[in-house]
Design an enzyme around this catalytic site. Structure first.
Site, PDB file in Angstrom:
ATOM      1  CG  HIS A 143       2.592 -10.982  -3.606  1.00  0.00           C
ATOM      2  ND1 HIS A 143       3.211 -12.466  -3.679  1.00  0.00           N
ATOM      3  CD2 HIS A 143       3.889 -10.229  -3.668  1.00  0.00           C
ATOM      4  CE1 HIS A 143       4.611 -12.175  -3.592  1.00  0.00           C
ATOM      5  NE2 HIS A 143       4.937 -10.953  -3.549  1.00  0.00           N
ATOM      6  CB  SER A 190       3.198  -5.330  -2.100  1.00  0.00           C
ATOM      7  OG  SER A 190       2.837  -5.993  -2.968  1.00  0.00           O
ATOM      8  CG  ASP A 215      -0.715 -11.593   1.718  1.00  0.00           C
ATOM      9  OD1 ASP A 215       0.298 -11.122   2.572  1.00  0.00           O
ATOM     10  OD2 ASP A 215      -0.086 -12.284   0.641  1.00  0.00           O
ATOM     11  CG  HIS A 218       3.921  -5.243   2.593  1.00  0.00           C
ATOM     12  ND1 HIS A 218       5.131  -4.924   2.520  1.00  0.00           N
ATOM     13  CD2 HIS A 218       3.464  -6.120   1.767  1.00  0.00           C
ATOM     14  CE1 HIS A 218       5.628  -5.608   1.476  1.00  0.00           C
ATOM     15  NE2 HIS A 218       4.633  -6.123   0.863  1.00  0.00           N
TER      16      HIS A 218
HETATM   17  C1  LIG Z   1       6.333 -10.551   0.182  1.00  0.00           C
HETATM   18  C2  LIG Z   1       5.107 -10.967   0.195  1.00  0.00           C
HETATM   19  C3  LIG Z   1       4.846 -12.263   0.077  1.00  0.00           C
HETATM   20  C4  LIG Z   1       5.768 -13.520  -0.148  1.00  0.00           C
HETATM   21  O1  LIG Z   1       6.459 -13.719   1.121  1.00  0.00           O
HETATM   22  P1  LIG Z   1       7.953 -14.068   1.372  1.00  0.00           P
HETATM   23  O2  LIG Z   1       7.916 -14.534   2.592  1.00  0.00           O
HETATM   24  O3  LIG Z   1       8.769 -13.192   0.762  1.00  0.00           O
HETATM   25  O4  LIG Z   1       7.928 -15.266   0.400  1.00  0.00           O
HETATM   26  C5  LIG Z   1       3.368 -12.768  -0.172  1.00  0.00           C
HETATM   27  N1  LIG Z   1       2.470 -11.928  -0.248  1.00  0.00           N
HETATM   28  C6  LIG Z   1       2.792 -10.541  -0.195  1.00  0.00           C
HETATM   29  C7  LIG Z   1       1.565  -9.620  -0.176  1.00  0.00           C
HETATM   30  C8  LIG Z   1       3.965 -10.138  -0.166  1.00  0.00           C
HETATM   31  O5  LIG Z   1       4.189  -8.698  -0.308  1.00  0.00           O
END
Ligand SMILES: *Cc1c(COP(=O)(O)O)cnc(C)c1O
Length: 403
Positions: A143, A190, A215, A218
């Site tokens: 991301h 994502s 991370d 999702h």
């Molecule tokens: C959506 C997302 C983010 C950011 O999160 P927010 O709370 O929307 O700022 C970070 N990493 C990934 C992989 C995402 O899909």
């Protein structure tokens, strides 16, 4: 300001200009094009009719859950609309600690720290972990917030081919160096909805003495026995050094967390600038996250219901010859050409389906796609109708093998 005009004109001419698309939320996963931008909506075939939203990350429909709304309202009325200060000033309310304990326990870690959003978490966390003279190994498909965090850190950025362990190891051998090293991946990607090979990544991070950050934006709430994410499902929570994620997706709220050891939390309180220099989240938002976490933990049937819906959607697409739909609730339908993806998205809207055409530069050249995210807002008949529509639209263009 001539520069701006010229720049926007060029962007529009090349068909990659981003534009806002005002919508009205009708509840139950329905949206309608709204506001002064009606002409824009019409030009895209939606003509202000009700659309089924396939672009939302509200996977478990918790943003409209009565208990989540009630908890949010409770804290709103008890504490007020804003925190009034950063946590390190006078903003450190007890409910942040409560949420941190809940999320640490869900993720199988000793501690957690709340950030304003996932974006803020990634740009604060990564520069706290590594700096000049260090190196970060980053999956190419990570991301934008991860990339921004890497750049801010001033560490050397080494990108490895998406989910390619052999390539990562080759780079680890060549580029690991003597400083600190961090490997960053997403557990569910994502844009492709695919999953990282976590146990193998853990083996590599041990072999080459790196920190591993995952991370779970999702994955939290969707995967794992208690919704603890892929790190829980793969049984590697203890070996993943840092798990981050957002409250803005499956948890239906806003904000983000970093789950790790107690020392890491104490360290981040001192080092993560996006935590230190930013106002604490509004109490009502934290209240919603608390209620959502409880539901995620106590109601595994929500995950099963979502998986059943995902399976139904993919089965119809698969039968219609649409392949490579991935292992998660994010379902990419690869189209290839950007123009074609835009056309198909417009036809979707003309047929009450609001789906995003994801195009380069967000995804690699030649891999434009329709990205469907399946949520509990979708009824089985929504999913059946939409999947059949996609098969039909592709077939009319000679795409998908059909039956
Ligand atoms: C959506 C997302 C983010 C950011 O999160 P927010 O709370 O929307 O700022 C970070 N990493 C990934 C992989 C995402 O899909």
């Amino acid at each position: 300001m001539e520069y701006l005009k010229e720049w926007l004109k060029k962007r529009k001419a090349s068909g990659i200009c981003r534009e806002l698309f005002p919508i009205e939320r009708l509840g139950g996963g329905r949206v309608r094009a709204a506001g002064s931008n009606g002409g824009y909506a019409e030009s895209r075939g939606s003509e202000n009719q009700e659309l089924i939203d396939f672009s939302s990350n509200d996977y478990l429909a918790l943003s409209e859950h009565p208990e989540v709304i009630a908890a949010s309202r409770h804290y709103l009325e008890k504490i007020g609309t804003g925190a009034g200060a950063a946590r390190l000033m006078s903003g450190d309310l007890a409910l942040y600690h409560e949420l941190e304990q809940e999320v640490a326990s869900l993720k199988g870690k000793a501690g957690a720290l709340i950030f304003g959003s996932g974006y803020l978490a990634n740009i604060g966390l990564i520069p706290a972990l590594i700096g000049r003279g260090d190196v970060v190994f980053c999956d190419r498909f990570n991301h934008a917030s991860i990339y921004d965090g890497c750049r801010l850190s001033m560490a050397r950025l080494v990108r490895f081919r998406h989910n390619d362990l052999a390539h990562l190891e080759e780079l680890l051998i060549k580029e690991r160096g003597q400083g600190r090293a961090l490997i960053v991946v997403e557990s569910i990607y994502s844009m492709d909805g695919d999953r990282c090979p976590l146990p193998e990544l853990v083996a590599l991070k041990k072999k080459y003495d790196c920190l591993l950050m995952v991370d779970e934006a999702h994955a939290t709430g969707i995967f794992g026995k208690n919704g603890g994410g892929v790190i829980q499902e793969d049984g590697v929570a203890a070996e993943v050094d840092i798990a981050m994620g957002t409250f803005g997706k499956a948890l239906g709220s806003y904000g983000a967390y970093v789950a790790s050891s107690e020392e890491m939390v104490n360290y981040l309180v001192n080092r993560a600038r996006s935590f230190i220099y930013s106002t604490a989240l509004p109490p009502a938002v934290v209240g919603a996250s608390l209620a959502a976490l409880k539901i995620v933990r106590e109601q595994p049937q929500l995950r099963r219901q979502l998986q059943a819906k995902v399976a139904l959607f993919k089965e119809i697409l698969g039968t219609g010859g649409v392949a490579d739909l991935g292992p998660s609730q994010i379902v990419p339908v690869l189209v290839g050409d950007s123009g074609l993806a835009m056309e198909l998205a417009a036809e979707g809207r003309a047929n009450k389906v609001f789906v995003t055409a994801v195009r380069p530069p967000t995804v690699p050249q030649g891999t434009a796609r329709l990205r469907f995210s399946i949520t509990l807002h979708h009824s089985d008949s929504d999913l059946e109708r939409t999947a059949s529509l996609v098969v039909d639209l592709l077939r009319r263009r000679g795409l998908g093998s059909g039956v």
